[in-house]
Design an enzyme around this catalytic site. Structure first.
Site, PDB file in Angstrom:
ATOM      1  N   HIS A 296       0.831  -1.201   0.000  1.00  0.00           N
ATOM      2  CA  HIS A 296       0.000   0.000   0.000  1.00  0.00           C
ATOM      3  C   HIS A 296       0.865   1.250   0.000  1.00  0.00           C
ATOM      4  O   HIS A 296       2.061   1.199   0.305  1.00  0.00           O
ATOM      5  CB  HIS A 296      -0.966   0.036   1.195  1.00  0.00           C
ATOM      6  CG  HIS A 296      -0.297   0.049   2.534  1.00  0.00           C
ATOM      7  ND1 HIS A 296      -0.030  -1.101   3.250  1.00  0.00           N
ATOM      8  CD2 HIS A 296       0.166   1.062   3.318  1.00  0.00           C
ATOM      9  CE1 HIS A 296       0.558  -0.790   4.394  1.00  0.00           C
ATOM     10  NE2 HIS A 296       0.692   0.532   4.461  1.00  0.00           N
TER      11      HIS A 296
ATOM     12  N   HIS B 175       4.000   7.050   3.810  1.00  0.00           N
ATOM     13  CA  HIS B 175       4.961   5.963   3.644  1.00  0.00           C
ATOM     14  C   HIS B 175       4.535   5.037   2.522  1.00  0.00           C
ATOM     15  O   HIS B 175       3.409   5.106   2.028  1.00  0.00           O
ATOM     16  CB  HIS B 175       5.154   5.169   4.953  1.00  0.00           C
ATOM     17  CG  HIS B 175       3.961   4.400   5.436  1.00  0.00           C
ATOM     18  ND1 HIS B 175       3.062   4.900   6.349  1.00  0.00           N
ATOM     19  CD2 HIS B 175       3.525   3.148   5.145  1.00  0.00           C
ATOM     20  CE1 HIS B 175       2.126   3.984   6.591  1.00  0.00           C
ATOM     21  NE2 HIS B 175       2.384   2.917   5.871  1.00  0.00           N
TER      22      HIS B 175
ATOM     23  N   GLU C 188       7.816   0.958   5.015  1.00  0.00           N
ATOM     24  CA  GLU C 188       7.320  -0.107   5.882  1.00  0.00           C
ATOM     25  C   GLU C 188       7.563  -1.423   5.149  1.00  0.00           C
ATOM     26  O   GLU C 188       7.381  -1.507   3.925  1.00  0.00           O
ATOM     27  CB  GLU C 188       5.811   0.082   6.123  1.00  0.00           C
ATOM     28  CG  GLU C 188       5.210  -0.975   7.051  1.00  0.00           C
ATOM     29  CD  GLU C 188       3.699  -0.788   7.281  1.00  0.00           C
ATOM     30  OE1 GLU C 188       3.075   0.030   6.586  1.00  0.00           O
ATOM     31  OE2 GLU C 188       3.154  -1.489   8.159  1.00  0.00           O
TER      32      GLU C 188
END
Lengths: 135, 135
Positions: free
Chosen positions: A7, A79, A130
């Site tokens: 994502h 992010h 991430e």
């Protein structure tokens, strides 16, 4: 080592306005809001054919995105989450290369229930990364 | 209306260092650099299983990413590109909803040879959006 983009996260000051923009103006499918108290955010997923956009609004007193929104009051890209097959192997490879893992260096359970780690933006072209271990 | 995430663009101050990070540290497949004089950037594509990351370095005197890198000297996420089937229909829908298209409002030929438009970040949660009409 890097797998799919799981994502792209966008921090927003007003989740319902952002949902309206993505759903009504841009014509995308969006999920119902989910409050994640442990993560200090309320999240809506924008479902695209090949990946997801996560719209994040601060939740609670000590949201990890509060400082970001103070600096970026309109919101902004927060992010990118990449999938990895083995998060401990990924961590060890990255730290051997001199990259910094945020927090205590141990994976936590992320918003999807899988182990995640965050990497220091200064080591990745100013971008908070991430890593998520997906089954 | 929104289709796939075609790419996520990251502006970087030093392309060869960014390539080394993505290829060697993160273990991703990266393309050869391509100079795009008309766009004022040199670009490298990071090929992921479901989408691409574009690493952008300024090229020439008047690069459109120079100001961004002045504000973000380490680099940072610059824009998200979404695919659409019909860019003129998309533009008309967006402008009817009050969103601002950058430039003169007409699509230009993007880095991949297809028509593209950029949308004003203030209308999209602080995020610069690119729309690309893909065949």
């Amino acid at each position: 080592m890097l797998g799919r983009v799981n994502h792209i996260a966008i921090a927003v000051p007003n989740l319902s306005a952002a949902v309206a923009t993505y759903r009504d103006t841009l014509g995308a499918a969006v999920s119902q809001p989910q409050i994640l108290p442990d993560h200090g955010v309320t999240v809506v997923f924008v479902e695209l054919p090949n990946t997801k956009v996560e719209l994040l609004e601060p939740y609670g007193e000590a949201s990890p995105i509060a400082a970001f929104l103070e600096k970026n009051p309109s919101g902004g890209m927060h992010h990118i989450c990449y999938e990895v097959a083995d998060i401990l192997a990924a961590r060890d490879r990255l730290t051997s290369a001199g990259a910094r893992v945020l927090g205590d260096g141990n994976p936590k359970t992320g918003a999807h229930g899988y182990p995640v780690l965050f990497l220091h933006p200064k080591d990745f072209n100013g971008v908070l990364l991430e890593l998520e271990q997906v089954p």
